[in-house]
Design an enzyme around this catalytic site. Structure first.
Site, mmCIF file in Angstrom:
data_model
loop_
_atom_site.group_PDB
_atom_site.id
_atom_site.type_symbol
_atom_site.label_atom_id
_atom_site.label_comp_id
_atom_site.label_asym_id
_atom_site.label_seq_id
_atom_site.Cartn_x
_atom_site.Cartn_y
_atom_site.Cartn_z
ATOM 1 N N HIS A 67 27.933 -19.279 15.421
ATOM 2 C CA HIS A 67 26.860 -18.548 16.108
ATOM 3 C C HIS A 67 25.669 -19.465 16.429
ATOM 4 O O HIS A 67 25.837 -20.640 16.625
ATOM 5 C CB HIS A 67 26.444 -17.330 15.270
ATOM 6 C CG HIS A 67 27.619 -16.500 14.857
ATOM 7 N ND1 HIS A 67 28.256 -15.617 15.697
ATOM 8 C CD2 HIS A 67 28.317 -16.459 13.677
ATOM 9 C CE1 HIS A 67 29.268 -15.041 15.061
ATOM 10 N NE2 HIS A 67 29.337 -15.539 13.836
ATOM 11 N N GLU A 97 23.302 -14.467 9.894
ATOM 12 C CA GLU A 97 24.444 -15.319 9.567
ATOM 13 C C GLU A 97 24.255 -16.733 10.115
ATOM 14 O O GLU A 97 24.573 -17.719 9.446
ATOM 15 C CB GLU A 97 25.718 -14.708 10.150
ATOM 16 C CG GLU A 97 26.964 -15.557 9.921
ATOM 17 C CD GLU A 97 28.176 -15.010 10.663
ATOM 18 O OE1 GLU A 97 28.013 -13.982 11.365
ATOM 19 O OE2 GLU A 97 29.254 -15.605 10.550
ATOM 20 N N HIS A 132 31.289 -19.617 8.496
ATOM 21 C CA HIS A 132 30.788 -18.278 8.849
ATOM 22 C C HIS A 132 30.478 -17.485 7.580
ATOM 23 O O HIS A 132 30.792 -17.906 6.464
ATOM 24 C CB HIS A 132 31.845 -17.512 9.674
ATOM 25 C CG HIS A 132 32.043 -18.078 11.047
ATOM 26 N ND1 HIS A 132 31.531 -17.493 12.180
ATOM 27 C CD2 HIS A 132 32.704 -19.203 11.462
ATOM 28 C CE1 HIS A 132 31.871 -18.212 13.233
ATOM 29 N NE2 HIS A 132 32.586 -19.253 12.817
ATOM 30 N N GLU A 180 35.099 -18.012 5.795
ATOM 31 C CA GLU A 180 34.177 -16.884 5.631
ATOM 32 C C GLU A 180 33.647 -16.966 4.203
ATOM 33 O O GLU A 180 34.360 -16.717 3.241
ATOM 34 C CB GLU A 180 34.890 -15.558 5.875
ATOM 35 C CG GLU A 180 35.369 -15.355 7.306
ATOM 36 C CD GLU A 180 34.251 -15.002 8.295
ATOM 37 O OE1 GLU A 180 33.078 -14.999 7.880
ATOM 38 O OE2 GLU A 180 34.561 -14.760 9.476
#
Length: 713
Positions: A537, A553, A610, A675
């Site tokens: 992101h 995030e 992430h 993650e």
């Protein structure tokens, strides 16, 4: 007259029928290579239609063979200076080593090193059996043709001045009273070509052809010299300003451009009409042809593509390199608040392969590079530039930029002019070379104490032009270089502080002009690996927002990525981060761009970081690693990551999973997407909120990276 000249077509020179004798040793000679063997040849001066003609490289020469001598002239010189008057096609066949000259009446074929020519299919022996040759000066090889032969075939007017070693060639004069026959058979739907001009956008030319209506055309290229030919079908060359025409009815436009050297326009064919436009090419820029309905012009645009922008370390200093078809026309501005350098490449267009418009540098001086197309204000022609913005680090060591052009690259030295007498260069992933370049042979005194990382070199000041400097290198070989002077002894003292385990070897004699040291750090094995770290992101895509603390995030994973990057670089890995800050809110780094960067760098592994989320399931928690289902190496990488991270973090193990995610699917090296926890779970969110836990995550990823390479290399 046009018919007459057209029938003469190709002229070419001659010089001698003559066997020329040059006993004067002071005459100009030049060393040329034939088949790799060098030999001196007598240079011949050349005049065409009264004007002295010079060759950019291989000149006209006298070629001796079997006690005979003949004048050979570069085919390029003939084309450049007579092509518009000859109305002939000249083709070079590299594979067959043949030159073909086609006029309306004749086709002349010469083969390199063959004394036999074909004229309209009939064999003819060349005078004195001296054939066409390929002669070279440096890397430039030219096709040399015997002018005597062409003179005999085309009946050109030639004279010879033995005193000045000059051959003069003149086109035959057409009697003024001779009627000009210019047959123009009646034809339908004929368009008129009324103007041809060249406009410049910076250093990039644009050719505009004014026609009475839109017409069809054919285009092709000819070699040796390189030419772009546009044949305008059913088009009559009817220039509005006849004063621009030469005596043979052709238009010749000379330019100062490196892209096209000149444009020639003529009536190539009368039945049906074909107007031919020949552009003599310099650099090989791509081009596009379009029709401007508003102006009624055929427009030939030569594109100045900017193909790459990157950071390099050159001789210990930071340099930004801009690579394109033409970068010579540029401007530089230094702006403040924040400190940055702005470089505009005039007439530039970003190539479609250039997808990374935001480049993270994180260097000593430059932090990031932003690249975009830019149209200056009040620009009526809508011409574009490419703008490169170099954002500086806070408190950077920026010195006034020193810019230099080398070929198709613009080098911006951000730390001032390059060193001249000291050269430090990487010669391998674990080896480098340091050279001190003296101005004369001198004696270098070199000392290194046992088990010491310090090498001390002393050299007399009068024998070398060193600059006093204190350089913090801090690469895998050298910590620092310090150059000082001992005025009492008249010496320079050079101190090299090496990294641990670095060995040195003297490759030159201590008494020599240059001192060459080879430096090797065998423990720097991780430098062979390049790791691309992809913080997910950023910019206008903040990713997930945590449930309670409202953390983004993008900010969490950037922090973890930065920590991981530090651990990897300190261990000797080469790394690249797809972003080094959170980006501005109007920027989004696309997934394909992230993969493209890793692919273009030929990275060894790709790590995308992430944090997870799932709506309405606050109990979901833990860590998981993804790989692409078709990537066995990626699966191994994900398994190592999952194992090491679970072992070091004590978090819920959600396992290793295949997934067709974009960055996994589009990267060509082993890739993993991690993650690190659920921002929608209170427990995971609380952990990810702390710097201590983020450091633990980074350290676990670092251990996993090391373990993966240890097990797979």
């Amino acid at each position: 007259m046009r018919k007459l000249i057209s029938s003469i077509l190709f002229l070419i020179i001659l010089i001698t029928s003559l066997t020329v004798s040059f006993a004067d040793g002071s005459l100009n000679k030049i060393l040329l290579k034939e088949n790799g063997i060098g030999k001196n040849y007598q240079v011949v001066n050349l005049k065409i239609d009264g004007r002295t003609v010079k060759s950019a490289d291989v000149p006209p020469i006298i070629y001796p063979l079997n006690n005979q001598e003949r004048t050979l002239v570069p085919l390029r010189v003939i084309i450049e200076h007579l092509g518009d008057k000859l109305n002939a096609d000249i083709e070079w066949d590299e594979a067959k080593q043949e030159v073909k000259v086609k006029t309306k009446d004749k086709e002349i074929l010469l083969k390199i090193d063959s004394p036999i020519a074909l004229v309209n299919g009939v064999q003819k022996r060349l005078p004195d059996n001296i054939p066409a040759k390929l002669l070279a000066i440096g890397d430039n090889s030219r096709t040399m043709v015997p002018v005597r032969f062409f003179a005999d075939e085309l009946g050109l007017s030639v004279s010879w001045d033995e005193k000045t070693v000059t051959a003069s060639i003149d086109m035959p004069k057409v009697p003024e009273e001779e009627p000009i026959i210019n047959p123009q058979p009646p034809q339908e739907n004929v368009a008129d070509v009324t103007d041809v001009r060249v406009e410049m956008n910076g250093s990039i030319p644009q050719v505009r052809i004014k026609t009475s209506k839109q017409i069809d055309y054919e285009q092709f290229k000819l070699a040796n010299p390189e030419r772009l030919v546009i044949d305008l079908n059913n088009a009559r060359f009817n220039l509005s300003d006849r004063n621009k025409l030469e005596s043979n009815g052709t238009l010749h436009i000379q330019t100062n451009s490196e892209v096209i050297k000149g444009v020639r326009v003529s009536q190539f064919q009368n039945d049906p009409f074909v107007t031919r436009v020949v552009m003599e090419l310099g650099r090989q820029n791509e081009h596009e042809i379009s029709f401007d309905e508003k102006s009624g012009e055929i427009v030939i645009n030569f594109t100045n593509y900017i193909r790459n922008v990157k950071k390099e370390i050159m001789n210990t200093k930071e340099v930004i390199v801009i690579e394109g078809d033409s970068v010579a026309d540029y401007s530089i501005m230094q702006l403040s608040d924040p400190e940055r350098l702005v470089v505009d490449i005039k007439g530039g267009v970003l190539h479609s392969d250039f997808k990374n418009n935001l480049i993270s540098i994180d260097g000593k001086v430059a932090k990031t590079i932003r690249v975009s197309e830019y149209t200056p204000e009040n620009n009526s022609t809508n011409e574009k530039n490419v703008r490169v913005v170099i954002d500086f680090q806070e408190n950077s060591a920026y010195n006034e930029a020193y810019a230099e052009i080398n070929g198709n690259k613009l080098y911006l030295h951000l730390e001032g002019e390059p060193f001249k007498a000291i050269k430090y260069e990487e010669t391998g992933w674990t080896t480098s070379r340091l050279t001190l370049k003296g101005s004369t042979v001198t004696r270098y005194s070199i000392g290194r104490q046992l088990a010491s990382n310090l090498i001390e070199i002393t050299v007399p000041k009068k024998d070398i032009e060193l600059e006093l400097a204190s350089l913090n290198i801090n690469d895998h070989i050298i910590k620092s270089i310090n150059i000082s002077e001992d005025l009492s002894q008249g010496n320079y003292n050079v101190k090299l502080e090496l990294q641990d385990s670095v060995e040195h070897k003297l490759l030159s004699a201590e008494q020599s002009q240059d001192l060459v040291l080879e430096l090797n750090n065998k423990n720097a094995k991780y430098r062979e690996m390049l790791v691309v770290i992809d913080p997910g992101h950023g910019g206008r895509d903040p990713g997930t927002t945590s449930s309670i603390l409202k953390m983004h995030e993008s900010e969490i994973v950037l922090d973890i990525s930065t920590r991981l990057n530090k651990l990897l670089t300190e261990a000797g890995f080469r790394t690249y981060m797809t972003r080094v800050d959170n980006l501005t809110p109007n920027i989004k780094l696309e997934l394909q761009d992230r993969a493209d960067v890793a692919n273009s760098l030929n990275a060894d592994i790709f790590i995308s970081i992430h944090a997870n989320a799932v709506e309405n399931v606050p109990t979901a928690n833990g860590l998981e690693n993804f790989y692409h289902p078709d990537d066995i190496r990626g699966k191994k990488l994900a398994e190592v990551f999952q194992s090491e991270m679970i072992k070091n973090l004590g978090i819920n193990n959600r396992g290793v999973k295949p997934n067709n995610l974009s960055v996994l699917r589009n990267t060509t090296m082993p890739a993993v997407l991690t993650e690190t926890g659920f921002l929608t779970n209170a427990g995971d969110e609380a952990k990810l909120a702390t710097s201590e836990y983020r450091q633990q995550v980074a350290e676990a990823m670092f251990k996993a990276t090391v373990k993966y390479f240890e097990e797979t290399r």
